[in-house]
Enzyme design. Structure first.
Site, short mmCIF file in Angstrom:
data_model
loop_
_atom_site.label_atom_id
_atom_site.label_comp_id
_atom_site.label_asym_id
_atom_site.label_seq_id
_atom_site.Cartn_x
_atom_site.Cartn_y
_atom_site.Cartn_z
N ARG A 52 0.79 -1.21 -0.23
CA ARG A 52 -0.19 0.20 0.18
C ARG A 52 0.67 1.33 0.02
NH1 ARG A 52 -0.75 4.79 2.75
NH2 ARG A 52 0.01 3.54 4.52
N ASP A 53 1.67 1.54 1.08
CA ASP A 53 2.16 2.80 1.11
C ASP A 53 3.48 2.76 0.30
OD1 ASP A 53 3.05 5.38 2.04
OD2 ASP A 53 3.60 4.70 4.12
N HIS A 92 5.66 4.85 12.57
CA HIS A 92 5.50 4.77 11.13
C HIS A 92 6.52 5.61 10.64
CE1 HIS A 92 2.78 4.48 7.37
NE2 HIS A 92 3.49 5.43 6.98
N HIS A 117 9.14 7.05 7.86
CA HIS A 117 9.63 7.29 6.28
C HIS A 117 11.12 7.51 6.78
CE1 HIS A 117 6.13 6.84 3.81
NE2 HIS A 117 5.63 6.97 4.84
N CYS A 143 4.79 9.18 -0.46
CA CYS A 143 3.29 9.69 -0.29
C CYS A 143 3.13 10.67 -1.47
CB CYS A 143 3.01 10.10 1.10
SG CYS A 143 1.44 10.99 1.11
N ASN A 189 9.00 4.10 3.28
CA ASN A 189 9.03 3.75 4.68
C ASN A 189 10.40 3.16 5.05
OD1 ASN A 189 6.34 3.05 3.66
ND2 ASN A 189 5.95 3.58 5.63
#
Ligand code: HMG
Ligand code: MG
Length: 299
Positions: A15-16, A207, A209, A240, A249
């Site tokens: 996803r990310d 979370h 990055h 993002c 990430n």
């Protein structure tokens, strides 16, 4: 504070990691990535998003990805849902756990989900209500916890009310996102110290990055604050779409290597994880973003 004995990794690569990719990635390649990750022992995988395809085109095939994966027992396959429509689409696709996402900065909230922070929280209420009725667990995200691409500095005191609101409305866990990857270990410790005055540490996740190369240090700083859940991306995939220049990430392989060195159990097989990262990096035609994977595959 002593280090935790176990840590849960939330794999957000599909996803990310992939949401920002401009090149088309086939459903088959996404399915293979998710299956490779569950085979490597990841127990929580964020598979996709049920968002507007005009906003994030790469996530448009999420329902097909869910239909194609092998759902192994004991593994949670989750998806992002920004509104009730997304939640209902996710449920129709067989999703058993969703994540809602808010921000600590007003400007990012507007750019990312086209509404204010308080409007976003209101939008999540019917999701929470439906989720309760259907027995679906909901995870919450707060973005820009250590800085915003539009507003710059973000104070921990701005993060707390948003994290608290998500927790109070029924999110079992709230993941605090350093969306732009600029935070330091000192900032991270202070963040968890402040937010945990109102949200229990057991309900918080990190979370990070890795834009400034601080993500692994921030994971370690979080461990020292008693945090036991981290989001990471295989091969360090990602960025993002609403945080220009932000990189992926922290790489799952690198976090796993750190945790193994600390004797912290995760249940993940590093070699299989590296193989999964090598495969998707090949699909994207890109060098693997995990330092551990690069070191191991160079041997
Ligand atoms: P909007 O334009 O304000 O929504 O977008 P709207 O209600 O006015 O609808 C506009 C159009 O979108 C309509 O279609 C709707 O049907 C459709 P049209 O009539 O124009 O053809 N629509 C949808 N389509 C599919 N699924 C839906 C959906 N909802 C409406 N669920 C909206 C508001 C929230 C939908 C939009 O802004 C959006 O989808 N944003 C998603 C942004 C996103 O996915 N960002 C990346 C994830 S967050 C992140 O990466 C941060 C994180 O990793 C943590 C960190 O690093 O900090 C989690
Ligand atoms: Mg993110």
């Amino acid at each position: 504070m002593s280090l935790p004995e176990t840590v849960r990794l939330v794999e957000v690569g599909p996803r990310d990691g992939l949401q920002n990719e401009a090149q088309p990635i086939s459903v088959a390649d996404k399915v293979r990535l998710v299956d490779d990750l569950s085979e490597a022992g990841l127990s929580y995988i964020e598979v996709g998003s049920f968002v507007s395809p005009k906003w994030v085109p790469q996530m448009a095939g999420s329902a097909e990805v869910f239909a194609g994966i092998v759902q192994r027992p004991g593994v949670t396959y989750a998806a992002l849902a920004p509104n009730l429509r997304g939640f209902e689409d996710a449920l129709a696709a067989g999703v058993k756990e969703v994540a809602v996402f808010a921000a600590a900065s007003e400007a990012f909230s507007q750019r990312n989900i086209n509404c204010s922070i308080s409007e976003s929280l209101k939008r999540f209420e019917p999701i929470m209500q439906e989720a309760r009725a259907q027995g679906v667990r909901v995870r919450g995200y707060v973005s820009c916890v250590l800085g915003c691409p539009y507003e710059g500095q973000v104070r921990a005191e701005q993060v707390t009310p948003v994290a608290r609101a998500l927790f109070d409305m029924g999110c079992y866990e709230v993941s605090l996102g350093d969306t732009i990857g600029a935070g330091t270990a000192g900032d991270t410790r202070r963040l968890f110290e402040v937010v945990s005055r109102e949200v229990p540490r057991e309900a918080l996740a990190g979370h990070f990055h890795d834009t400034y190369g601080q993500a692994l240090a921030n994971v370690y700083a979080s461990l020292l604050e008693g945090i036991q859940v981290f989001d990471s991306s295989v091969a360090g995939l990602g960025g993002c779409p609403y945080a220009k220049g932000a990189t992926g990430n922290v790489a799952t392989e690198d976090v796993l290597y750190l945790l193994q060195g600390l004797g912290i159990e995760t249940g993940i097989d590093l070699d299989r994880l590296i193989a999964a990262g090598q495969r998707i990096s090949g699909v994207l035609g890109r060098a693997n973003g995990s330092r551990v994977a690069r070191a191991r595959t160079a041997q």
